[in-house]
Design a protein around this motif. Structure first.
Motif, PDB file in Angstrom:
ATOM      1  N   GLY A  24       0.825  -1.217   0.000  1.00 30.37           N
ATOM      2  CA  GLY A  24       0.000   0.000   0.000  1.00 30.37           C
ATOM      3  C   GLY A  24       0.851   1.257   0.000  1.00 30.37           C
ATOM      4  O   GLY A  24       0.712   2.114  -0.891  1.00 30.37           O
ATOM      5  N   PRO A  25       1.764   1.434   0.970  1.00 30.30           N
ATOM      6  CA  PRO A  25       2.653   2.601   0.968  1.00 30.30           C
ATOM      7  C   PRO A  25       3.524   2.700  -0.291  1.00 30.30           C
ATOM      8  O   PRO A  25       3.896   3.795  -0.691  1.00 30.30           O
ATOM      9  CB  PRO A  25       3.523   2.377   2.209  1.00 30.30           C
ATOM     10  N   LEU A  26       3.849   1.557  -0.914  1.00 29.84           N
ATOM     11  CA  LEU A  26       4.613   1.589  -2.168  1.00 29.84           C
ATOM     12  C   LEU A  26       3.844   2.382  -3.225  1.00 29.84           C
ATOM     13  O   LEU A  26       4.421   3.197  -3.958  1.00 29.84           O
ATOM     14  CB  LEU A  26       4.870   0.163  -2.659  1.00 29.84           C
ATOM     15  N   GLN A  27       2.532   2.155  -3.296  1.00 26.07           N
ATOM     16  CA  GLN A  27       1.684   2.884  -4.249  1.00 26.07           C
ATOM     17  C   GLN A  27       1.634   4.377  -3.916  1.00 26.07           C
ATOM     18  O   GLN A  27       1.686   5.232  -4.805  1.00 26.07           O
ATOM     19  CB  GLN A  27       0.266   2.315  -4.226  1.00 26.07           C
ATOM     20  N   ALA A 167       9.281   5.207   0.728  1.00 22.28           N
ATOM     21  CA  ALA A 167      10.456   5.851   0.122  1.00 22.28           C
ATOM     22  C   ALA A 167      10.859   5.158  -1.174  1.00 22.28           C
ATOM     23  O   ALA A 167      11.242   5.820  -2.154  1.00 22.28           O
ATOM     24  CB  ALA A 167      11.626   5.832   1.115  1.00 22.28           C
ATOM     25  N   SER A 168      10.757   3.828  -1.206  1.00 25.70           N
ATOM     26  CA  SER A 168      11.071   3.082  -2.438  1.00 25.70           C
ATOM     27  C   SER A 168      10.096   3.449  -3.544  1.00 25.70           C
ATOM     28  O   SER A 168      10.476   3.601  -4.711  1.00 25.70           O
ATOM     29  CB  SER A 168      11.007   1.571  -2.177  1.00 25.70           C
ATOM     30  N   GLY A 169       8.817   3.611  -3.163  1.00 25.06           N
ATOM     31  CA  GLY A 169       7.803   4.033  -4.126  1.00 25.06           C
ATOM     32  C   GLY A 169       8.103   5.411  -4.695  1.00 25.06           C
ATOM     33  O   GLY A 169       7.932   5.650  -5.905  1.00 25.06           O
ATOM     34  N   ILE A 170       8.556   6.327  -3.824  1.00 22.42           N
ATOM     35  CA  ILE A 170       8.919   7.678  -4.283  1.00 22.42           C
ATOM     36  C   ILE A 170      10.042   7.597  -5.319  1.00 22.42           C
ATOM     37  O   ILE A 170       9.991   8.237  -6.373  1.00 22.42           O
ATOM     38  CB  ILE A 170       9.335   8.574  -3.095  1.00 22.42           C
ATOM     39  N   LEU A 171      11.071   6.776  -5.013  1.00 22.24           N
ATOM     40  CA  LEU A 171      12.203   6.627  -5.934  1.00 22.24           C
ATOM     41  C   LEU A 171      11.751   6.038  -7.270  1.00 22.24           C
ATOM     42  O   LEU A 171      12.126   6.545  -8.340  1.00 22.24           O
ATOM     43  CB  LEU A 171      13.277   5.736  -5.304  1.00 22.24           C
ATOM     44  N   ILE A 172      10.924   4.990  -7.219  1.00 25.04           N
ATOM     45  CA  ILE A 172      10.415   4.382  -8.457  1.00 25.04           C
ATOM     46  C   ILE A 172       9.589   5.405  -9.236  1.00 25.04           C
ATOM     47  O   ILE A 172       9.691   5.501 -10.468  1.00 25.04           O
ATOM     48  CB  ILE A 172       9.565   3.126  -8.139  1.00 25.04           C
ATOM     49  N   GLY A 173       8.794   6.209  -8.512  1.00 22.06           N
ATOM     50  CA  GLY A 173       7.986   7.239  -9.155  1.00 22.06           C
ATOM     51  C   GLY A 173       8.833   8.304  -9.819  1.00 22.06           C
ATOM     52  O   GLY A 173       8.532   8.753 -10.940  1.00 22.06           O
ATOM     53  N   ILE A 197      -0.008  -2.308 -10.605  1.00 27.63           N
ATOM     54  CA  ILE A 197       0.776  -3.537 -10.416  1.00 27.63           C
ATOM     55  C   ILE A 197       0.856  -3.918  -8.933  1.00 27.63           C
ATOM     56  O   ILE A 197       0.460  -5.024  -8.551  1.00 27.63           O
ATOM     57  CB  ILE A 197       2.179  -3.417 -11.060  1.00 27.63           C
ATOM     58  N   PRO A 198       1.344  -3.024  -8.028  1.00 29.23           N
ATOM     59  CA  PRO A 198       1.343  -3.406  -6.603  1.00 29.23           C
ATOM     60  C   PRO A 198      -0.071  -3.541  -6.021  1.00 29.23           C
ATOM     61  O   PRO A 198      -0.291  -4.360  -5.120  1.00 29.23           O
ATOM     62  CB  PRO A 198       2.113  -2.270  -5.920  1.00 29.23           C
ATOM     63  N   ALA A 199      -1.025  -2.756  -6.545  1.00 30.75           N
ATOM     64  CA  ALA A 199      -2.403  -2.836  -6.031  1.00 30.75           C
ATOM     65  C   ALA A 199      -2.997  -4.220  -6.291  1.00 30.75           C
ATOM     66  O   ALA A 199      -3.587  -4.839  -5.395  1.00 30.75           O
ATOM     67  CB  ALA A 199      -3.271  -1.765  -6.682  1.00 30.75           C
ATOM     68  N   LEU A 200      -2.815  -4.724  -7.493  1.00 30.62           N
ATOM     69  CA  LEU A 200      -3.356  -6.046  -7.836  1.00 30.62           C
ATOM     70  C   LEU A 200      -2.565  -7.162  -7.150  1.00 30.62           C
ATOM     71  O   LEU A 200      -3.122  -8.188  -6.768  1.00 30.62           O
ATOM     72  CB  LEU A 200      -3.371  -6.234  -9.352  1.00 30.62           C
ATOM     73  N   THR A 201      -1.253  -6.950  -6.976  1.00 31.76           N
ATOM     74  CA  THR A 201      -0.427  -7.932  -6.267  1.00 31.76           C
ATOM     75  C   THR A 201      -0.900  -8.087  -4.823  1.00 31.76           C
ATOM     76  O   THR A 201      -0.900  -9.192  -4.267  1.00 31.76           O
ATOM     77  CB  THR A 201       1.062  -7.507  -6.280  1.00 31.76           C
ATOM     78  N   GLN A 202      -1.319  -6.969  -4.218  1.00 35.31           N
ATOM     79  CA  GLN A 202      -1.806  -7.022  -2.839  1.00 35.31           C
ATOM     80  C   GLN A 202      -3.029  -7.940  -2.718  1.00 35.31           C
ATOM     81  O   GLN A 202      -3.176  -8.656  -1.726  1.00 35.31           O
ATOM     82  CB  GLN A 202      -2.151  -5.613  -2.355  1.00 35.31           C
ATOM     83  N   TYR A 203      -3.871  -7.952  -3.754  1.00 36.29           N
ATOM     84  CA  TYR A 203      -5.039  -8.834  -3.746  1.00 36.29           C
ATOM     85  C   TYR A 203      -4.660 -10.311  -3.901  1.00 36.29           C
ATOM     86  O   TYR A 203      -5.441 -11.200  -3.580  1.00 36.29           O
ATOM     87  CB  TYR A 203      -6.018  -8.438  -4.857  1.00 36.29           C
ATOM     88  N   LEU A 204      -3.447 -10.560  -4.395  1.00 43.71           N
ATOM     89  CA  LEU A 204      -2.982 -11.938  -4.534  1.00 43.71           C
ATOM     90  C   LEU A 204      -2.302 -12.449  -3.269  1.00 43.71           C
ATOM     91  O   LEU A 204      -2.143 -13.658  -3.088  1.00 43.71           O
ATOM     92  CB  LEU A 204      -1.991 -12.040  -5.708  1.00 43.71           C
TER      93      LEU A 204
END
Length: 485
Positions: A24-27, A167-173, A197-204
């Protein structure tokens, strides 16, 4: 740290639960970082939309205001959604609430993707507003879930993974927003939708992880379900038995539910509320967010390759969240907060001086960049990660959901106000705007020094008992936490 992990019998289920939650925070980080570098391209989209409708370009002032609104609307949405943290967490459980909130992220990514095709900047702003609703819910819910499934001696480290992911999400963004990747006229809409991508992965992942055992036992009265969840998380019956007894003991002298009115009136909550307000406002209003949102524009005044310096901001950001992760259970929350706030205050004061004489001594521009990196480092060492989870440690089980809603509200409210007022404030105050950040950081340092007990390695009940016993009296325990040690 490795020894701690071994002692805690780290199980695959526990690890999957934590990693599933921090998607979630990654997004959130991704959508914080990805609007920085391509700001001019998206502003041009705003302008072209306006020209198509009115046969004239927007004024610079209007464009600045619209861009500030676009950046800050996410934080406004998060501020609104913070009010729903308590209801969701208590009605549906911690894990299920995270999955419910994740629907908003999926919807927001689709709306933002559609903005370019629809030729309407309002669609992009709506998408960021919907995403903001997700942000406000998930940052509160995540910390509740992570704190309640983690063993006591790893609680702070695992809670810090929230910030590592952000923070990793910020860097990727930031990387995704560069012109050399997807921050182009043809690809920026697709770039905004990649959080799917991370949102759908969370559902898995998350549906196969257990609900919070504390929620089952203390909110639902389901001892058997709590025991089953604990066994999956800990993997050892002996640990489950002792932890379950500890929870029962805590449940015996705490009410099952606390209303917002009770929360605000309860004497034993007053000091924790003060600490949470000051630490969170100090964290958000000490300048870090202006760097994340506007660093490209800040650097453009002095450097040609400003976008790549912004990338450097992202790298430093991730590096120091990892430092915080490894030191959280060694140094403790209190020491890291004190070092962080004091360093931020000093750096902002020096930034005022450097910015004031930059036109006279252009060679100081490298020092300006160094100070920006120092502010990032100090923030992520303590105030960044600790501000999000300290409320979950300072309050008992019934007060915790409201405390996390308060944390989310104050954090996102601070971000919203700062994102909205910083551009005009910078034009009015110039370099002296950093003195405001200095004062805020030093106030937070003082309150942390005087009021915050160390929570490292202590059970929730032990921490809550200290405040229950204090009943408004300044806290001084035998460990002498009014020191750096």
């Amino acid at each position: 740290m490795h020894g701690l992990l071994f002692q805690s019998h780290l199980t695959a289920t526990l690890l999957a639960s934590i990693l599933g939650a921090v998607l979630g925070p990654l997004q959130i980080g991704y959508h914080t970082g990805n609007v920085n570098a391509p700001a001019r391209i998206i502003e041009e989209f705003f302008n072209s939309t306006w020209r198509a409708r009115h046969n004239q370009s927007m004024t610079d002032h209007s464009l600045t205001l619209l861009w500030s609104l676009s950046v800050s609307i996410k934080d406004f949405g998060a501020l609104l959604a913070s009010l729903g943290v308590k209801h969701l967490a208590e009605s549906y459980g911690r894990r299920n609430s995270i999955l419910i909130a994740n629907c908003l992220s999926v919807a927001a990514a689709c709306i933002m993707f559609a903005s370019k095709a629809s030729g309407a900047f309002e669609v992009l702003i709506l998408g960021r507003l919907v995403f903001g609703l997700f942000c406000g819910l998930v940052m509160g819910l995540n910390q509740l879930y992570i704190q309640e499934v983690s063993p006591t001696n790893l609680r702070g480290a695992f809670a810090t993974l929230n910030q590592v992911s952000l923070a990793s999400g910020i860097l990727i963004g930031v990387v995704a927003g560069l012109e050399t990747t997807l921050g182009t006229k043809s690809n920026w809409a697709m770039m905004l939708s990649l959080s799917l991508i991370p949102a759908l992965t969370q559902y898995l992942v998350l549906p196969f992880c257990p609900e919070s055992p504390r929620y089952f036992l203390m909110n639902q009265g389901e001892e058997r379900k709590a025991e089953t969840a604990l066994l999956r998380l800990r993997g050892h019956a002996a640990r489950v038995s002792s932890e379950l007894e500890e929870m029962k003991e805590e449940a015996a002298h705490t009410p099952t539910r606390v209303t917002v009115r009770d929360f605000l009136q309860k004497r034993s909550y007053r000091e924790p509320i003060l600490i949470v307000l000051v630490v969170n406002l100090g964290s958000q209003l000490s300048g870090f967010n202006t760097i994340i949102n506007y660093s490209t524009k800040m650097f453009q005044a002095t450097f040609n390759e400003a976008k790549y310096l912004t990338l450097g901001v992202g790298v430093v950001n991730v590096a120091f969240t990892l430092v915080a992760f490894f030191f959280m259970e060694r140094a403790g929350r209190r020491k890291l907060l004190l070092i962080g706030f004091l360093s931020i205050g000093v750096c902002n004061f020096l930034m005022t001086i450097v910015d004031s004489v930059l036109h006279l001594v252009p060679e100081l521009r490298s020092l300006q960049v160094l100070l920006v990196f120092c502010v990032i480092s100090a923030y992520e060492l303590g105030p960044g990660p600790v501000s999000w989870f300290i409320a979950a440690e300072l309050f008992d089980q019934p007060g915790r959901p409201i405390a996390m809603a308060l944390t989310s509200m104050v954090n996102w409210g601070g971000k919203f106000v700062l994102a909205l007022v910083f551009p005009p404030l910078l034009k009015i105050c110039g370099a002296y705007v950093y003195l405001i950040f200095t004062a805020v950081a030093l106030l937070a340092f003082a309150v942390t020094w005087l009021r915050l007990p160390e929570t490292k390695g202590r059970t929730f009940d032990d921490i809550a008992e200290e405040f229950r016993g204090a009943e408004g009296i300044p806290l001084h325990n035998s460990g002498g936490f009014n020191t750096f040690t």
